[in-house]
Design an enzyme around this catalytic site. Structure first.
Site, PDB file in Angstrom:
ATOM      1  CG  ASN A 132      81.807   8.338  32.646  1.00 30.86           C
ATOM      2  OD1 ASN A 132      82.417   8.667  31.633  1.00 30.86           O
ATOM      3  ND2 ASN A 132      81.035   9.177  33.322  1.00 30.86           N
ATOM      4  CG  HIS A 164      75.326  10.957  19.377  1.00 29.92           C
ATOM      5  ND1 HIS A 164      74.695  11.120  20.591  1.00 29.92           N
ATOM      6  CD2 HIS A 164      74.473  11.434  18.453  1.00 29.92           C
ATOM      7  CE1 HIS A 164      73.510  11.664  20.398  1.00 29.92           C
ATOM      8  NE2 HIS A 164      73.351  11.867  19.109  1.00 29.92           N
ATOM      9  CG  HIS A 204      84.734  13.008  28.798  1.00 29.23           C
ATOM     10  ND1 HIS A 204      84.997  11.818  29.411  1.00 29.23           N
ATOM     11  CD2 HIS A 204      83.511  13.395  29.257  1.00 29.23           C
ATOM     12  CE1 HIS A 204      83.981  11.481  30.201  1.00 29.23           C
ATOM     13  NE2 HIS A 204      83.069  12.427  30.130  1.00 29.23           N
ATOM     14  CE1 TYR A 238      76.521  12.968  25.382  1.00 23.34           C
ATOM     15  CE2 TYR A 238      78.701  12.348  24.651  1.00 23.34           C
ATOM     16  CZ  TYR A 238      77.784  12.496  25.664  1.00 23.34           C
ATOM     17  OH  TYR A 238      78.137  12.190  26.956  1.00 23.34           O
TER      18      TYR A 238
HETATM   19 FE1  HDE Z   1      79.086  13.098  28.281  1.00 27.30          FE
HETATM   20  N1  HDE Z   1      79.568  14.573  26.972  1.00 27.30           N
HETATM   21  N2  HDE Z   1      77.484  14.154  28.879  1.00 27.30           N
HETATM   22  N3  HDE Z   1      78.664  11.707  29.711  1.00 27.30           N
HETATM   23  N4  HDE Z   1      80.682  12.048  27.749  1.00 27.30           N
HETATM   24  C1  HDE Z   1      80.644  14.574  26.167  1.00 27.30           C
HETATM   25  O1  HDE Z   1      80.590  15.118  23.890  1.00 27.30           O
HETATM   26  C2  HDE Z   1      76.949  15.203  28.213  1.00 27.30           C
HETATM   27  C3  HDE Z   1      77.632  11.720  30.583  1.00 27.30           C
HETATM   28  C4  HDE Z   1      81.026  10.804  28.167  1.00 27.30           C
HETATM   29  O2  HDE Z   1      85.915  10.190  24.206  1.00 27.30           O
HETATM   30  C5  HDE Z   1      80.620  15.698  25.168  1.00 27.30           C
HETATM   31  O3  HDE Z   1      81.928  14.753  22.132  1.00 27.30           O
HETATM   32  C6  HDE Z   1      75.707  15.587  28.830  1.00 27.30           C
HETATM   33  C7  HDE Z   1      77.467  10.451  31.239  1.00 27.30           C
HETATM   34  C8  HDE Z   1      82.267  10.391  27.559  1.00 27.30           C
HETATM   35  O4  HDE Z   1      85.043  11.653  22.835  1.00 27.30           O
HETATM   36  C9  HDE Z   1      79.282  16.389  25.459  1.00 27.30           C
HETATM   37  C10 HDE Z   1      75.540  14.754  29.896  1.00 27.30           C
HETATM   38  C11 HDE Z   1      78.470   9.673  30.726  1.00 27.30           C
HETATM   39  C12 HDE Z   1      82.636  11.457  26.742  1.00 27.30           C
HETATM   40  C13 HDE Z   1      78.733  15.572  26.603  1.00 27.30           C
HETATM   41  C14 HDE Z   1      76.645  13.847  29.913  1.00 27.30           C
HETATM   42  C15 HDE Z   1      79.198  10.474  29.785  1.00 27.30           C
HETATM   43  C16 HDE Z   1      81.628  12.465  26.881  1.00 27.30           C
HETATM   44  C17 HDE Z   1      81.846  16.539  25.132  1.00 27.30           C
HETATM   45  C18 HDE Z   1      74.413  14.746  30.922  1.00 27.30           C
HETATM   46  C19 HDE Z   1      78.782   8.224  31.093  1.00 27.30           C
HETATM   47  C20 HDE Z   1      83.881  11.552  25.893  1.00 27.30           C
HETATM   48  C21 HDE Z   1      82.601  16.162  23.888  1.00 27.30           C
HETATM   49  C22 HDE Z   1      73.161  14.521  30.380  1.00 27.30           C
HETATM   50  C23 HDE Z   1      77.733   7.317  30.687  1.00 27.30           C
HETATM   51  C24 HDE Z   1      83.706  10.874  24.575  1.00 27.30           C
HETATM   52  C25 HDE Z   1      81.722  15.267  23.198  1.00 27.30           C
HETATM   53  C26 HDE Z   1      84.994  10.910  23.803  1.00 27.30           C
HETATM   54  C27 HDE Z   1      81.634  13.672  26.186  1.00 27.30           C
HETATM   55  C28 HDE Z   1      77.537  15.830  27.135  1.00 27.30           C
HETATM   56  C29 HDE Z   1      76.812  12.855  30.921  1.00 27.30           C
HETATM   57  C30 HDE Z   1      80.329   9.937  29.092  1.00 27.30           C
HETATM   58  C31 HDE Z   1      79.346  17.876  25.748  1.00 27.30           C
HETATM   59  C32 HDE Z   1      74.819  16.730  28.381  1.00 27.30           C
HETATM   60  C33 HDE Z   1      76.386  10.066  32.246  1.00 27.30           C
HETATM   61  C34 HDE Z   1      83.003   9.085  27.769  1.00 27.30           C
HETATM   62  O5  HDE Z   1      78.430  16.320  24.369  1.00 27.30           O
END
Ligand code: HDE
Length: 677
Positions: A145, A336, A72, A359
């Site tokens: 999402n 988060h 993202h 997060y």
């Molecule tokens: Fe994320 N995801 N994600 N994700 N995600 C990040 O956090 C992660 C997942 C989502 O505009 C990171 O600050 C894991 C699902 C958005 O700043 C990180 C898993 C969904 C955003 C991270 C998922 C999301 C992130 C990277 C699997 C939809 C951007 C930067 C367990 C419900 C937020 C950050 C923004 C961002 C980890 C799966 C949505 C690395 C480990 C499912 C919208 O922490």
């Protein structure tokens, strides 16, 4: 006032900035007398170490970048507010969901997932839809999402998924794309991804605008009311303008013509006062009904079909203000899913559980330490007090001697709050089990809902999906991976897999698909809302146009909420035969049909070069199924390709009801029943 002073005054008024009219200083507040030349021993001599201004300026610059988000990275955000329609007291005690007159400030960041910070915005990809609600009880983040399911069921696999989708490690190719071997190898060997892949290969993955896409919390959360009664809940954002997409050929061209297409669209809509609106919807299941469904409600690769569990619209979010500073706000915002408030709680969805760890961990490296909550964009609007101290970038100047609990020197404050006083109490779910690394049997059906998705698509949407699979796999080099994917999607739909197998020269799938015949109409974009509001129309027009008739059409279209941009062969003005003047916004060189929702060819003098450019513009829009309007000499552009009688083409000799008909065609978004030449 002298001319120079006048210009300075004008410049001061043009942009809002806190530094306006101030003297330049160092970060220590010392006024700077010279900012163009470093301090040297003689005009042609070496630069001196003692030039503290130069060193401070350069050091700060050297450290300007922070690590981009691992996923993202490419995002864009805006401020706004949220209001609930009626009290949700029966289901949740969350303070911001009680009082319809209460406005809760929000900050929303939209993003693509795979690309890096500078990548094009029209990648085929899921979009992040992350909302921070600054509630009176603390920050609540709904980090969702635009696709309601996910690739994997357990957070353990997330690093593998992301390694597979990111550019391949040996040559860093391709950027922001799933069309490569490692991604599809992951898919074929992690078949729980089937349902999400269906969404990713659908039009959902190439939205027309951030303003025209849905948002989903994906996981199952819990609502808990004041009596401690819980409901399972899934969150939805429904855009008031409906859910709309571009076509794939267009998406690829937009990435070249305007890689900032989505952010520009959002920015301009807000600047124009066309504030984007989304309704918040919830699907709720009482705790007692947890096992009523033919899927596990904790499985993040499953939807709750809206026809089985209706979406209740409970409030509206309106985005009203652009950011002042991209870095300070959009880049530094830290979302988060673990930021919850009393009344909203977690479930045991194993994907959610892993996110609750990830997060904060990522912010520690990205924002450089544990004090990121003190950055203005992340600060709660309510007061916060605890005994946490120090660390990189600490901004609060804590007073006093006591930074521990329990204490007597500060009367044992800050002290925990009881539940009645608003203290967060985790939902007391009974947990009982063996420690195992395993997938629950109830998570093992990977294909039924993928078939449900396929069944729910319109004919045009199905064709787009077949093309998407054919494109993506057509870019995969490994024949084995191609065949594995065909075989995998043979489980979902024999028709789909057979079609794209043909296109990529693979063998048709063996065996049978799930045989599921159910459909969920809510999944098709054919059943979304259709409106002409805020759509962008390219007005192609030449000198000596019929001002008397064309001007009222333009005014009427504007009145209907359409954005008209004037395109001609040179910038400056076009003047009608009656003296009507229009400012030209773009030439054929600086604009392209892919950047517009519709084209209106309104005539005027068209020399050969003009005609050639205009004809290409119209033809390209036509091939992307866009509404086309033509009056006066503009109608000649349609004759060449016999487009005149096609659906969505409004060609009119007189302008009598033209604006009305044309705006109706625009509201339909695209005309899929058109035979594209
Ligand atoms: Fe994320 N995801 N994600 N994700 N995600 C990040 O956090 C992660 C997942 C989502 O505009 C990171 O600050 C894991 C699902 C958005 O700043 C990180 C898993 C969904 C955003 C991270 C998922 C999301 C992130 C990277 C699997 C939809 C951007 C930067 C367990 C419900 C937020 C950050 C923004 C961002 C980890 C799966 C949505 C690395 C480990 C499912 C919208 O922490």
């Amino acid at each position: 006032m002298s001319e120079n002073k006048n210009r300075k005054q004008e410049q001061l008024e043009q942009f809002k900035t806190d530094d306006k009219g101030e003297k330049l200083t160092t970060n220590q507040g010392v006024k700077v007398s010279e900012d163009e030349f470093s301090l040297k021993a003689g005009e042609r001599g070496p630069t001196l170490m003692e030039d503290f201004h130069f060193r401070e300026k350069m050091t700060h610059f050297d450290h300007e970048r922070i690590p981009e988000r691992i996923v993202h990275a490419r995002g864009f955000a805006a401020h706004g507010e949220f209001q609930v329609y009626e009290s949700m007291k029966e289901f949740t005690k969350a303070d911001f969901l009680q009082d319809p007159s209460k406005k809760t400030p929000v900050f929303v960041r939209f993003s693509t997932v795979a690309g890096s910070r500078g990548s094009g915005e029209l990648a085929r990809d899921a979009r992040g839809f992350a909302t921070k609600f600054y509630t009176d009880e603390g920050n609540y983040d709904l980090v969702g999402n635009n696709i309601p399911v996910f690739f994997i069921q357990d957070a353990m696999k997330f690093p593998d998924l992301i390694h597979a989708v990111k550019p391949e490690p040996h040559n860093e190719i391709p950027q922001a794309a799933t069309a490569h071997d490692t991604f599809w190898d992951f898919v074929a060997n992690n078949q729980e991804s089937a349902h999400m892949i269906m969404w990713a290969m659908s039009d959902r993955a190439i939205p027309r605008s951030f303003r025209m896409m849905e948002g989903f919390g994906v996981h199952t959360f819990r609502f808990v009311n004041a009596e401690g009664k819980a409901h399972f809940v899934k969150f939805h954002w429904k855009p008031v303008l409906g859910t709309h997409s571009v076509v794939w050929d267009e998406a690829q061209k937009i990435n070249g013509k305007d890689p900032d297409f989505h952010r520009r669209d959002l920015w301009e809509a807000i600047e124009n006062g066309d504030y984007p609106e989304y309704e918040l919807g919830v699907q709720m299941i009482p705790e007692e009904e947890e096992f009523r469904f033919d899927f596990d409600i904790l499985d993040p690769t499953k939807i709750w079909p809206e026809e089985e569990v209706p979406v209740k619209l409970i409030g509206k979010m309106t985005l009203t203000r652009n950011t002042d500073n991209y870095f300070a706000e959009t880049e530094q915002v830290a979302f988060h899913p673990g930021h919850v408030v009393p009344g909203i709680d977690f479930t045991n969805d194993p994907l959610l559980q892993g996110r609750l760890f990830s997060y904060t961990d990522t912010q520690l490296i990205r924002l450089g330490g544990p004090n990121f909550h003190e950055l203005p964009i992340n600060r709660p609007v309510c007061p916060f007090h605890n005994n946490q101290r120090d660390g990189y970038g600490r901004q609060t100047i804590n007073k006093g001697r006591v930074s521990y609990h329990n204490n007597s020197l500060a009367a044992n404050t800050p002290e925990p709050a009881s539940e009645e006083e608003g203290g967060f109490k985790h939902y007391e779910e009974k947990v009982d089990g063996y420690k195992v690394r395993a997938r629950s049997d109830s998570f093992k059906d990977h294909f039924s809902q993928a078939t449900l998705f396929w069944n729910s698509m319109s004919e045009a949407e199905k064709q787009h999906m077949i093309q998407a699979f054919s494109f993506e796999l057509g870019k995969v080099e490994s024949e084995s991976v191609r065949q594995q994917v065909v075989d995998m999607f043979g489980n979902v739909s024999t028709e789909l897999a057979t079609e794209f197998a043909k296109a990529i020269g693979a063998n048709p799938p063996q065996g049978k698909d799930t045989g599921v015949t159910k459909a969920s109409p809510a999944l098709s974009q054919e059943n979304t809302k259709f409106k002409a509001d805020t759509r962008k129309v390219a007005l192609i027009i030449g000198q000596n146009f019929n001002g008397k008739e064309v001007k009222p059409v333009i005014d009427e279209l504007k009145e209907k909420g359409l954005q008209i941009e004037v395109i001609s062969d040179s910038q400056g003005k076009v003047t009608g035969e009656d003296g009507t003047e229009l400012d030209v916004d773009h030439t054929f060189l600086t604009a392209d049909s892919v950047l517009f929702d519709a084209v209106y060819a309104a005539g005027g003098e068209e020399n050969k070069a003009f005609y050639k450019e205009a004809a290409y513009f119209v033809m390209e829009a036509f091939s992307h199924y866009k509404p086309i309007g033509a009056t006066h000499e503009g109608r000649k552009l349609l004759e060449a390709d016999e487009m005149k009688d096609s659906p969505g083409v409004v060609s009119s000799k007189d302008t009598e009801s033209f604006a009305e008909q044309f705006s109706k065609a625009i509201a339909e978004h695209r005309h899929w029943d058109r035979e594209v030449l």
